[in-house]
Design a protein around this motif. Structure first.
Motif, PDB file in Angstrom:
ATOM      1  N   ALA A  24      43.276  35.751  39.782  1.00  0.00           N
ATOM      2  CA  ALA A  24      42.037  34.967  39.682  1.00  0.00           C
ATOM      3  C   ALA A  24      40.840  35.865  39.380  1.00  0.00           C
ATOM      4  O   ALA A  24      39.996  35.526  38.550  1.00  0.00           O
ATOM      5  N   ALA A  25      40.763  37.015  40.041  1.00  0.00           N
ATOM      6  CA  ALA A  25      39.645  37.930  39.813  1.00  0.00           C
ATOM      7  C   ALA A  25      39.645  38.448  38.380  1.00  0.00           C
ATOM      8  O   ALA A  25      38.605  38.456  37.712  1.00  0.00           O
ATOM      9  N   PHE A  26      40.796  38.868  37.888  1.00  0.00           N
ATOM     10  CA  PHE A  26      40.867  39.378  36.521  1.00  0.00           C
ATOM     11  C   PHE A  26      40.543  38.291  35.507  1.00  0.00           C
ATOM     12  O   PHE A  26      39.806  38.514  34.544  1.00  0.00           O
ATOM     13  N   LEU A  27      41.088  37.089  35.701  1.00  0.00           N
ATOM     14  CA  LEU A  27      40.833  36.009  34.752  1.00  0.00           C
ATOM     15  C   LEU A  27      39.364  35.595  34.761  1.00  0.00           C
ATOM     16  O   LEU A  27      38.783  35.332  33.703  1.00  0.00           O
ATOM     17  N   ALA A  28      38.741  35.535  35.937  1.00  0.00           N
ATOM     18  CA  ALA A  28      37.313  35.198  36.005  1.00  0.00           C
ATOM     19  C   ALA A  28      36.479  36.255  35.281  1.00  0.00           C
ATOM     20  O   ALA A  28      35.504  35.918  34.596  1.00  0.00           O
ATOM     21  N   SER A  29      36.869  37.517  35.409  1.00  0.00           N
ATOM     22  CA  SER A  29      36.132  38.565  34.696  1.00  0.00           C
ATOM     23  C   SER A  29      36.279  38.394  33.192  1.00  0.00           C
ATOM     24  O   SER A  29      35.342  38.666  32.436  1.00  0.00           O
ATOM     25  N   GLY A  30      37.440  37.904  32.757  1.00  0.00           N
ATOM     26  CA  GLY A  30      37.628  37.638  31.326  1.00  0.00           C
ATOM     27  C   GLY A  30      36.701  36.549  30.827  1.00  0.00           C
ATOM     28  O   GLY A  30      36.166  36.624  29.711  1.00  0.00           O
ATOM     29  N   MET A  31      36.488  35.531  31.639  1.00  0.00           N
ATOM     30  CA  MET A  31      35.568  34.459  31.250  1.00  0.00           C
ATOM     31  C   MET A  31      34.136  34.977  31.191  1.00  0.00           C
ATOM     32  O   MET A  31      33.377  34.647  30.289  1.00  0.00           O
ATOM     33  N   ALA A  32      33.758  35.822  32.152  1.00  0.00           N
ATOM     34  CA  ALA A  32      32.407  36.392  32.152  1.00  0.00           C
ATOM     35  C   ALA A  32      32.188  37.271  30.925  1.00  0.00           C
ATOM     36  O   ALA A  32      31.121  37.233  30.310  1.00  0.00           O
ATOM     37  N   ALA A  33      33.195  38.040  30.547  1.00  0.00           N
ATOM     38  CA  ALA A  33      33.071  38.908  29.371  1.00  0.00           C
ATOM     39  C   ALA A  33      33.013  38.101  28.078  1.00  0.00           C
ATOM     40  O   ALA A  33      32.246  38.422  27.176  1.00  0.00           O
TER      41      ALA A  33
END
Length: 136
Positions: A24-33
């Motif tokens: 979840a943390a990695f995927l959320a960071s992908g959305m932010a990027a």
């Protein structure tokens, strides 16, 4: 407040709790990027201490099994929605370059998906996640 877009994470149900949180943390960071406009303003408390900004809209998290993850990815791609992916092989790597190499080594139909994230218009996301339940 209703947003025009929706951010959805789809995470495989059978992962260990630490893996789910990691994905979840990695995927959320992908959305932010991918969508820097989704980031709100920095926070500040009543004492004047400043804090980092967060994604400024809710992130809905769904649970899925392997076939449902693959189906959601295909639905997203069929609607021209680019996804962030996390595969089981990425748990075995130790850095970003190795993660990208692990994904590149496998054709899409054979990716061992453990998580997906995407942001699109609300109705489009609803069609992509149709039939999925919120993660428990």
């Amino acid at each position: 407040m209703q947003f025009d877009t929706k951010i959805a994470l789809v995470i495989r149900n059978d992962l260990e709790p630490w893996q789910k949180l990691n994905v979840a943390a990695f995927l959320a960071s992908g959305m932010a990027a991918a969508f820097p406009e989704s980031i709100g303003e920095p926070y500040e408390d009543g004492s004047g201490t400043r804090y980092h900004a967060l994604i400024g809209q809710p992130i809905l998290i769904y649970g899925a099994d392997r076939p449902a993850l693959s189906r959601a990815l295909e639905r997203a791609l069929a609607r021209d929605v680019k996804a962030a992916v996390y595969t089981e092989d990425m748990f075995k790597t130790t850095h970003d370059e190795a993660n990208r190499a692990a994904v590149k080594a496998v054709i899409r139909a054979e990716l061992n998906l453990v998580g997906l994230a995407f942001r699109a218009e609300r109705k489009v996301v609803d069609k992509i996640v149709d039939g999925l339940k919120f993660h428990a």
